[in-house]
Write a protein that holds these residues in place. Sequence first.
Motif, PDB file in Angstrom:
ATOM      1  N   SER A  45      49.979  18.709  30.603  1.00 29.13           N
ATOM      2  CA  SER A  45      50.271  20.068  30.172  1.00 29.13           C
ATOM      3  C   SER A  45      49.853  21.020  31.277  1.00 29.13           C
ATOM      4  O   SER A  45      48.816  20.839  31.917  1.00 29.13           O
ATOM      5  N   GLY A  46      50.691  22.005  31.532  1.00 24.83           N
ATOM      6  CA  GLY A  46      50.385  23.018  32.527  1.00 24.83           C
ATOM      7  C   GLY A  46      50.124  24.342  31.859  1.00 24.83           C
ATOM      8  O   GLY A  46      50.897  24.782  31.002  1.00 24.83           O
ATOM      9  N   THR A  47      49.021  24.981  32.205  1.00 26.83           N
ATOM     10  CA  THR A  47      48.668  26.288  31.652  1.00 26.83           C
ATOM     11  C   THR A  47      48.347  27.226  32.802  1.00 26.83           C
ATOM     12  O   THR A  47      47.705  26.828  33.777  1.00 26.83           O
ATOM     13  N   VAL A  48      48.785  28.475  32.698  1.00 27.11           N
ATOM     14  CA  VAL A  48      48.431  29.492  33.680  1.00 27.11           C
ATOM     15  C   VAL A  48      47.841  30.683  32.933  1.00 27.11           C
ATOM     16  O   VAL A  48      48.406  31.156  31.949  1.00 27.11           O
ATOM     17  N   THR A  49      46.658  31.121  33.351  1.00 33.89           N
ATOM     18  CA  THR A  49      45.979  32.259  32.741  1.00 33.89           C
ATOM     19  C   THR A  49      46.116  33.475  33.636  1.00 33.89           C
ATOM     20  O   THR A  49      46.025  33.373  34.855  1.00 33.89           O
ATOM     21  N   ASP A  50      46.289  34.640  32.985  1.00 35.01           N
ATOM     22  CA  ASP A  50      46.537  35.889  33.693  1.00 35.01           C
ATOM     23  C   ASP A  50      47.806  35.734  34.539  1.00 35.01           C
ATOM     24  O   ASP A  50      47.851  36.126  35.702  1.00 35.01           O
ATOM     25  N   GLY A  51      48.815  35.094  33.905  1.00 35.81           N
ATOM     26  CA  GLY A  51      50.032  34.741  34.630  1.00 35.81           C
ATOM     27  C   GLY A  51      50.999  35.888  34.783  1.00 35.81           C
ATOM     28  O   GLY A  51      52.009  35.989  34.078  1.00 35.81           O
ATOM     29  N   TYR A  52      50.702  36.764  35.728  1.00 34.79           N
ATOM     30  CA  TYR A  52      51.587  37.891  36.032  1.00 34.79           C
ATOM     31  C   TYR A  52      52.785  37.438  36.853  1.00 34.79           C
ATOM     32  O   TYR A  52      53.682  38.212  37.159  1.00 34.79           O
ATOM     33  N   VAL A  53      52.828  36.171  37.237  1.00 30.45           N
ATOM     34  CA  VAL A  53      53.895  35.667  38.095  1.00 30.45           C
ATOM     35  C   VAL A  53      55.194  35.519  37.312  1.00 30.45           C
ATOM     36  O   VAL A  53      55.185  35.328  36.096  1.00 30.45           O
ATOM     37  N   SER A  54      56.311  35.605  38.020  1.00 33.91           N
ATOM     38  CA  SER A  54      57.608  35.419  37.379  1.00 33.91           C
ATOM     39  C   SER A  54      57.952  33.944  37.244  1.00 33.91           C
ATOM     40  O   SER A  54      58.792  33.576  36.422  1.00 33.91           O
ATOM     41  N   ALA A  55      57.328  33.110  38.065  1.00 32.28           N
ATOM     42  CA  ALA A  55      57.510  31.664  37.954  1.00 32.28           C
ATOM     43  C   ALA A  55      56.293  30.971  38.540  1.00 32.28           C
ATOM     44  O   ALA A  55      55.695  31.453  39.503  1.00 32.28           O
ATOM     45  N   LEU A 142      47.807  12.820  32.201  1.00 28.85           N
ATOM     46  CA  LEU A 142      46.881  13.293  33.229  1.00 28.85           C
ATOM     47  C   LEU A 142      45.927  14.373  32.743  1.00 28.85           C
ATOM     48  O   LEU A 142      44.977  14.710  33.445  1.00 28.85           O
ATOM     49  N   GLY A 143      46.176  14.942  31.562  1.00 29.51           N
ATOM     50  CA  GLY A 143      45.349  16.031  31.064  1.00 29.51           C
ATOM     51  C   GLY A 143      46.072  17.369  31.141  1.00 29.51           C
ATOM     52  O   GLY A 143      47.279  17.445  31.407  1.00 29.51           O
ATOM     53  N   ASN A 144      45.326  18.431  30.903  1.00 28.07           N
ATOM     54  CA  ASN A 144      45.847  19.792  31.004  1.00 28.07           C
ATOM     55  C   ASN A 144      45.441  20.382  32.353  1.00 28.07           C
ATOM     56  O   ASN A 144      44.256  20.554  32.638  1.00 28.07           O
ATOM     57  N   VAL A 145      46.429  20.641  33.205  1.00 24.27           N
ATOM     58  CA  VAL A 145      46.165  21.214  34.521  1.00 24.27           C
ATOM     59  C   VAL A 145      46.248  22.732  34.369  1.00 24.27           C
ATOM     60  O   VAL A 145      47.326  23.295  34.141  1.00 24.27           O
ATOM     61  N   HIS A 146      45.095  23.387  34.496  1.00 25.29           N
ATOM     62  CA  HIS A 146      44.969  24.807  34.146  1.00 25.29           C
ATOM     63  C   HIS A 146      44.684  25.631  35.397  1.00 25.29           C
ATOM     64  O   HIS A 146      43.676  25.427  36.072  1.00 25.29           O
ATOM     65  N   ALA A 147      45.575  26.561  35.685  1.00 26.52           N
ATOM     66  CA  ALA A 147      45.395  27.466  36.820  1.00 26.52           C
ATOM     67  C   ALA A 147      45.024  28.853  36.315  1.00 26.52           C
ATOM     68  O   ALA A 147      45.656  29.377  35.399  1.00 26.52           O
ATOM     69  N   THR A 148      43.984  29.429  36.896  1.00 28.02           N
ATOM     70  CA  THR A 148      43.564  30.787  36.565  1.00 28.02           C
ATOM     71  C   THR A 148      43.780  31.666  37.788  1.00 28.02           C
ATOM     72  O   THR A 148      43.276  31.372  38.872  1.00 28.02           O
ATOM     73  N   LEU A 149      44.536  32.737  37.619  1.00 28.44           N
ATOM     74  CA  LEU A 149      44.885  33.616  38.723  1.00 28.44           C
ATOM     75  C   LEU A 149      44.167  34.954  38.585  1.00 28.44           C
ATOM     76  O   LEU A 149      43.943  35.441  37.479  1.00 28.44           O
ATOM     77  N   SER A 150      43.818  35.533  39.705  1.00 31.13           N
ATOM     78  CA  SER A 150      43.253  36.884  39.713  1.00 31.13           C
ATOM     79  C   SER A 150      43.629  37.551  41.024  1.00 31.13           C
ATOM     80  O   SER A 150      43.819  36.891  42.038  1.00 31.13           O
TER      81      SER A 150
END
Length: 218
Positions: A45-55, A142-150
């Motif tokens: 699973s892919g998660t992105v936090t504070d995902g202001y990105v368009s992709a 593989l788990g949850n691959v979590h990206a946090t952006l700032s």
Amino acid sequence: MNRRLALAGLLAPLAAVLGCTSPGTANVERGFDPARTGSSVVVFSGTVTDGYVSAFWYQIESGTGRDRRLLSVPVTGTGITLDWSGTARDGKAFSGRLAVVELPVGVHVLRRAVGAQGATAGFGTPPLEGEFRTAPGDVLYLGNVHATLSVDASSGRVATSVGVVDHRDRDFAILRKQFGSALADRVRVAPLDLGRASGTKPGRLDTTIDDLQGLVGR
């Protein structure tokens, strides 16, 4: 080559791809059996936090030399159906989806994460160095691959932190519902061990033309 021209040359195909189709490799169809094709399936699973990105997507590299294959697995983007979204206690928004993709048998590397901010800017992490191996007929979680952006307001620099969390309770329920019990019952759990990841500067596509490969749905 002039740096601005090089940047324009990279951004042009990125903008074209993002503007006309969903980026990345599609999930397998319900009922898919890798044993019949002699291939394997990787689930994360892919998660992105504070995902202001368009992709936002992850890249998986398989093989070497002429057999090298680079796949881009989307987390968010035009036409991408999310499996969850919400707001954390700190007020930051998050979203994500379950990726269930076919891979050839062998050694693979979760190479890096790449993001786009509209059609004019993008960024990529340094290599994540997440290596894993699949066997014939394998269904590997593989788990949850979590990206946090700032973003630093003064410098405009994007900081990217990527980690892996075990979210099998949620992810296996989605896997069973969307792809069937035959696939879900065969899952082998092997949490991904990531290497390094750090920040890059928005407005500069910190990547190569190879990173644009695999963006168009197969």
